[in-house]
Scaffold this motif. Sequence first.
Motif, PDB file in Angstrom:
ATOM      1  N   ASN A  67      -6.245   4.001 -13.207  1.00 42.96           N
ATOM      2  CA  ASN A  67      -5.919   2.883 -12.321  1.00 42.96           C
ATOM      3  C   ASN A  67      -7.112   1.972 -12.081  1.00 42.96           C
ATOM      4  N   ILE A 116      -0.170   2.025 -15.568  1.00 41.55           N
ATOM      5  CA  ILE A 116       0.645   3.243 -15.683  1.00 41.55           C
ATOM      6  C   ILE A 116       1.162   3.611 -14.305  1.00 41.55           C
ATOM      7  N   ASP A 117       2.336   4.160 -14.234  1.00 44.57           N
ATOM      8  CA  ASP A 117       2.881   4.464 -12.915  1.00 44.57           C
ATOM      9  C   ASP A 117       3.883   5.613 -12.955  1.00 44.57           C
ATOM     10  N   LYS A 146       0.642  -3.392  -9.404  1.00 46.67           N
ATOM     11  CA  LYS A 146       0.727  -1.949  -9.227  1.00 46.67           C
ATOM     12  C   LYS A 146      -0.497  -1.421  -8.456  1.00 46.67           C
ATOM     13  N   LEU A 176       1.015  -0.495  -4.913  1.00 44.38           N
ATOM     14  CA  LEU A 176       1.224   0.955  -4.844  1.00 44.38           C
ATOM     15  C   LEU A 176      -0.074   1.679  -4.472  1.00 44.38           C
ATOM     16  N   ASN A 177      -1.082   1.538  -5.320  1.00 48.44           N
ATOM     17  CA  ASN A 177      -2.300   2.322  -5.086  1.00 48.44           C
ATOM     18  C   ASN A 177      -3.020   1.873  -3.815  1.00 48.44           C
ATOM     19  N   GLN A 201      -5.122  14.564  -1.380  1.00 46.41           N
ATOM     20  CA  GLN A 201      -5.296  14.395  -2.835  1.00 46.41           C
ATOM     21  C   GLN A 201      -5.615  12.925  -3.145  1.00 46.41           C
ATOM     22  N   ILE A 202      -4.868  12.030  -2.537  1.00 49.21           N
ATOM     23  CA  ILE A 202      -5.072  10.592  -2.801  1.00 49.21           C
ATOM     24  C   ILE A 202      -6.424  10.126  -2.263  1.00 49.21           C
ATOM     25  N   ARG A 227      -8.874  -1.246  -5.188  1.00 48.58           N
ATOM     26  CA  ARG A 227      -7.544  -1.370  -4.590  1.00 48.58           C
ATOM     27  C   ARG A 227      -7.537  -2.222  -3.324  1.00 48.58           C
TER      28      ARG A 227
HETATM   29  C1  CS2 Z   1      -2.664   7.788  -6.284  1.00 52.45           C
HETATM   30  C2  CS2 Z   1      -2.197   7.688  -7.725  1.00 52.45           C
HETATM   31  O1  CS2 Z   1      -4.056   9.688  -6.146  1.00 52.45           O
HETATM   32  C3  CS2 Z   1      -4.019   8.454  -6.153  1.00 52.45           C
HETATM   33  O2  CS2 Z   1      -5.026   7.774  -6.052  1.00 52.45           O
HETATM   34  O3  CS2 Z   1      -2.675   6.525  -5.713  1.00 52.45           O
HETATM   35  O4  CS2 Z   1      -2.406   8.874  -8.420  1.00 52.45           O
HETATM   36  C4  CS2 Z   1      -0.719   7.255  -7.819  1.00 52.45           C
HETATM   37  O5  CS2 Z   1       0.124   8.270  -7.343  1.00 52.45           O
HETATM   38  C5  CS2 Z   1      -0.344   6.908  -9.238  1.00 52.45           C
HETATM   39  O6  CS2 Z   1      -1.160   5.885  -9.711  1.00 52.45           O
HETATM   40  C6  CS2 Z   1       1.134   6.495  -9.297  1.00 52.45           C
HETATM   41  O7  CS2 Z   1       1.419   5.921 -10.499  1.00 52.45           O
END
Ligand code: CS2
Length: 470
Positions: free
Chosen positions: A197, A235-236, A301, A305-306, A377-378, A389
Amino acid sequence: MSTATPLNRAELARRTGADETAAPVRIVHLGLGAFQRAHQAWYTDAVDESREWGIAAYTGRSPQAAEEIAAQDGLYNLVVRAVDGDSASVIRSISRAVDGGDLDDLVSTIAAAPTAVVTLTITEAGYRLTADGQPDESDEQVRTDLAWIATHLGDAALGDDVDLANGPGSTLARLLVGLEARRRADAGPIAVVSCDNMPSNGDFIRSGLLALAEHATPALRVYLAEQVSFVSTSIDRITPKTVQDDIDTVAELTGWADRSPVVTEPFSDWVLSGEFPAGRPAWENAGARFVEEIEPFENRKLWLLNGAHTLLAYAGAARGHATVAEAIGDPICRAWVQEFWDEAVAHLPAEGLDLKTYRAALLDRFDNGRIQHRLAQIGMDGVTKLRVRIAPILLAERAAGREGEGAARALAAWVQAVRAGNVPADRADDKVKTAASETGILPLLSVIDPALAADAGAVAAIEARLADFA
Ligand code: CS2
């Protein structure tokens, strides 16, 4: 994709009849882990009916994943966990799972003529590059590897066999050795596909490899420039870490005793831009999209998302939540995500991205409480994640004359977590600790991006938002 025949807790392996022989290796993957197995390995399995595209997948730091999957001859169950139930299938595209420390194996596989593609999922921090794509020389392993490259891949060593004993430890340096061996073997062109990412991940890895190659022979630099294609991708697929419950679920659902299943969400997306000079699987048959201009997709993305994930990782945890679904179910966190998204979309093209639908779909995905995606985890490796991000949104908002309160809050939540000693592991831990021991937030912000620390308005906005976590 094949569906496992339920047997009575049968051991999952090719030799127990779960599959025929493995496909020949034509793809090298660096960073064997749950995400790659839910994403690239799934796409390959789904489209490779004639079984021509096997993957040799190498682990990163720990050989454990390779051992578990090698014991199953590369096979594993992918559980797709929807709001209303699970479905599982056996993924067959990994032909070999190998300890990444086995440099001889890695280098000879990259150098083998049938190999056409190298994919990577090594996490943002795993590239060990600075924000501008240069080897991070504050990292001891990088310094050691640069010296190794100069000694073993420099002019003096040309023509000799490369000595891999005590070879490089960082992934990019290992990849460079593989590419040098491929050049020497005259095995032809290859595509390198970063699936991490980061914005323009193809350009990012190219600049990192070229910088490492400055210490090697000019011939390697020519090979990189002329024969290695760097493909950028977005990727997602949300894929949490596998837990014991998942192993039990797979046994119930399929009858396979699988030590290493992966659980993922139904949604999946892959956007790619670049050439594959030695061929590739027809990933588009499983929905991958090949585009000329990837930046808008990447940013959509990465920021929406991230970015929201990273905001929730710290702000949600500060409010007592453990998972994404819990945090997004908290109206305060949900409003913070919406505010951050309102800022981010102002810097995306209005046309062609269907942002309203995209945001609604993201909320549905985050709301799927059956996916236990842990904020801890994130929250790992926050420095590199916040850098790509969140920081760009705050800086863009400031440049547009606005405060950027939503993005500032994510940074404030991280500062608060660092100060409280609650921040998950980060490869930049040492720098973060040193910066946290200094006065004020400027040193901490500099670790993320010096441009943040240099913008008095951004600093003030972040300081103001610390109150949200008091
Ligand atoms: C998440 C990603 O752990 C992280 O940093 O933001 O792994 C996220 O779940 C993926 O990019 C989804 O595609």
